[in-house]
Scaffold this active site. Structure first.
Site, PDB file in Angstrom:
ATOM      1  N   ASP A 111      33.198  34.877  39.058  1.00 50.71           N
ATOM      2  CA  ASP A 111      33.512  36.032  38.203  1.00 50.71           C
ATOM      3  C   ASP A 111      34.722  36.837  38.703  1.00 50.71           C
ATOM      4  OD1 ASP A 111      30.698  35.247  38.188  1.00 50.71           O
ATOM      5  OD2 ASP A 111      30.386  36.866  36.764  1.00 50.71           O
TER       6      ASP A 111
ATOM      7  N   ASN B 261      34.082  39.797  33.405  1.00 48.44           N
ATOM      8  CA  ASN B 261      34.340  41.114  33.998  1.00 48.44           C
ATOM      9  C   ASN B 261      35.827  41.339  34.268  1.00 48.44           C
ATOM     10  OD1 ASN B 261      31.609  42.351  34.525  1.00 48.44           O
ATOM     11  ND2 ASN B 261      31.337  40.425  35.612  1.00 48.44           N
TER      12      ASN B 261
ATOM     13  N   HIS C 223      28.204  40.043  29.563  1.00 52.16           N
ATOM     14  CA  HIS C 223      29.181  41.036  29.110  1.00 52.16           C
ATOM     15  C   HIS C 223      30.175  40.444  28.102  1.00 52.16           C
ATOM     16  CE1 HIS C 223      27.645  43.894  31.919  1.00 52.16           C
ATOM     17  NE2 HIS C 223      28.078  43.257  32.993  1.00 52.16           N
TER      18      HIS C 223
ATOM     19  N   HIS D 274      25.350  31.159  33.607  1.00 54.32           N
ATOM     20  CA  HIS D 274      25.438  32.578  33.963  1.00 54.32           C
ATOM     21  C   HIS D 274      24.031  33.141  33.974  1.00 54.32           C
ATOM     22  CE1 HIS D 274      28.150  36.043  34.407  1.00 54.32           C
ATOM     23  NE2 HIS D 274      27.214  36.739  33.777  1.00 54.32           N
TER      24      HIS D 274
ATOM     25  N   HIS E 274      27.793  37.343  41.661  1.00 57.40           N
ATOM     26  CA  HIS E 274      28.995  37.710  42.413  1.00 57.40           C
ATOM     27  C   HIS E 274      28.886  37.434  43.906  1.00 57.40           C
ATOM     28  CE1 HIS E 274      30.831  40.681  39.248  1.00 57.40           C
ATOM     29  NE2 HIS E 274      30.088  39.752  38.668  1.00 57.40           N
TER      30      HIS E 274
END
Length: 257
Positions: free
Chosen positions: A9, A41, A69, A150, A177
């Site tokens: 990410d 992100n 997101h 994800h 992350h």
């Protein structure tokens, strides 16, 4: 052999800039044939915008994957419909903008890229297991196929990895992350890692200023996230695929500073 680079990410404009600094040289050094970057992100404040997506592609990404997101920015909706190599999780409803699968033609070989999202502790979507079955049964699916899963739960990631074993080239996790040290080739030939990690500021909490996150935990009060600043790291993994079988022969995890 086909070398496929998968980048964790990318967080904010500072992560985008660091990717641009490190990615071209890495692709040349490792003879990378295809680069997949998770960009959900990549815009400051999370989500993805036209400018952040264009930055990733101009920096050397061939395919951009996303996650929970995906649709944080309304301006991105039309992008998902018009940019074939910008993916959202395939297990979103069909009514959602965009697609969760694309095929990249490398000339001598084609590579399928699948984006899926977990359902443990995240949005209630179609089962990623059932959706993966549908995609892998597609007559359009190339022999070489890489999956960005994800997901929050390591157990869900591991389970889908073994579920895909022998049927996909590789599965790499994103979202947490934090790079994991479990990179391997599974028993039936699928490359795997639970999480590729992050491209962003090292001294941060998932890219955000630590004091903001600490204060949220201490006070239980909401706070506006601000991206941290400072030295960065690019976490990534390279899967080497056999063109003849479509299976993985090697996995290499890297963290570039």
């Amino acid at each position: 052999m086909v070398n496929i680079l998968c980048v964790g990410d990318v967080v904010g404009s500072i992560g985008c800039e660091f990717l641009r600094q490190r990615l071209p040289a890495l692709k040349k050094l490792k003879a990378i044939d295809l680069c997949i970057v998770n960009g959900e992100n990549s815009a400051d404040g999370n989500g993805i915008t036209h400018s952040s997506a264009a930055h990733l592609l101009d920096s050397g990404a061939d395919v951009i994957t996303t996650g929970n997101h995906s649709f944080r920015r309304k301006e991105s909706f039309s992008m998902y419909d018009s940019w074939e190599t910008l993916l959202r999780p395939a297990n979103y409803p069909a009514a959602a903008p965009g697609r969760g699968f694309c095929i990249v033609d490398l000339g001598r070989v084609q590579v399928g890229v699948v984006n899926l999202m977990g359902t443990m502790y995240l949005d209630s979507l179609e089962s990623p297991f059932e959706k993966l079955d549908q995609l892998l049964r597609s007559p359009d699916m190339p022999k070489i196929c890489v999956i960005d899963f994800h997901a929050e739960a390591t157990g869900e990631k591991r389970a889908l990895g073994f579920y895909a074993d022998g049927r996909a080239t590789a599965l790499f996790g994103t979202h947490t992350h934090v790079p994991t040290a479990d990179q391997c080739v599974l028993p039936k030939g699928t490359g795997y890692i639970s999480d590729a990690g992050m491209t962003g500021v090292i001294d941060s909490v998932l890219g955000v200023k630590p004091e903001i996150i600490i204060n949220r935990y201490v006070t239980k009060m909401p706070a506006r996230f601000e991206l941290a600043k400072g030295p960065c790291r690019m976490d990534c993994v390279i899967f080497t695929a056999d063109e003849a079988t479509g299976l993985c022969t090697d996995v290499e995890r890297l963290s570039l500073t």
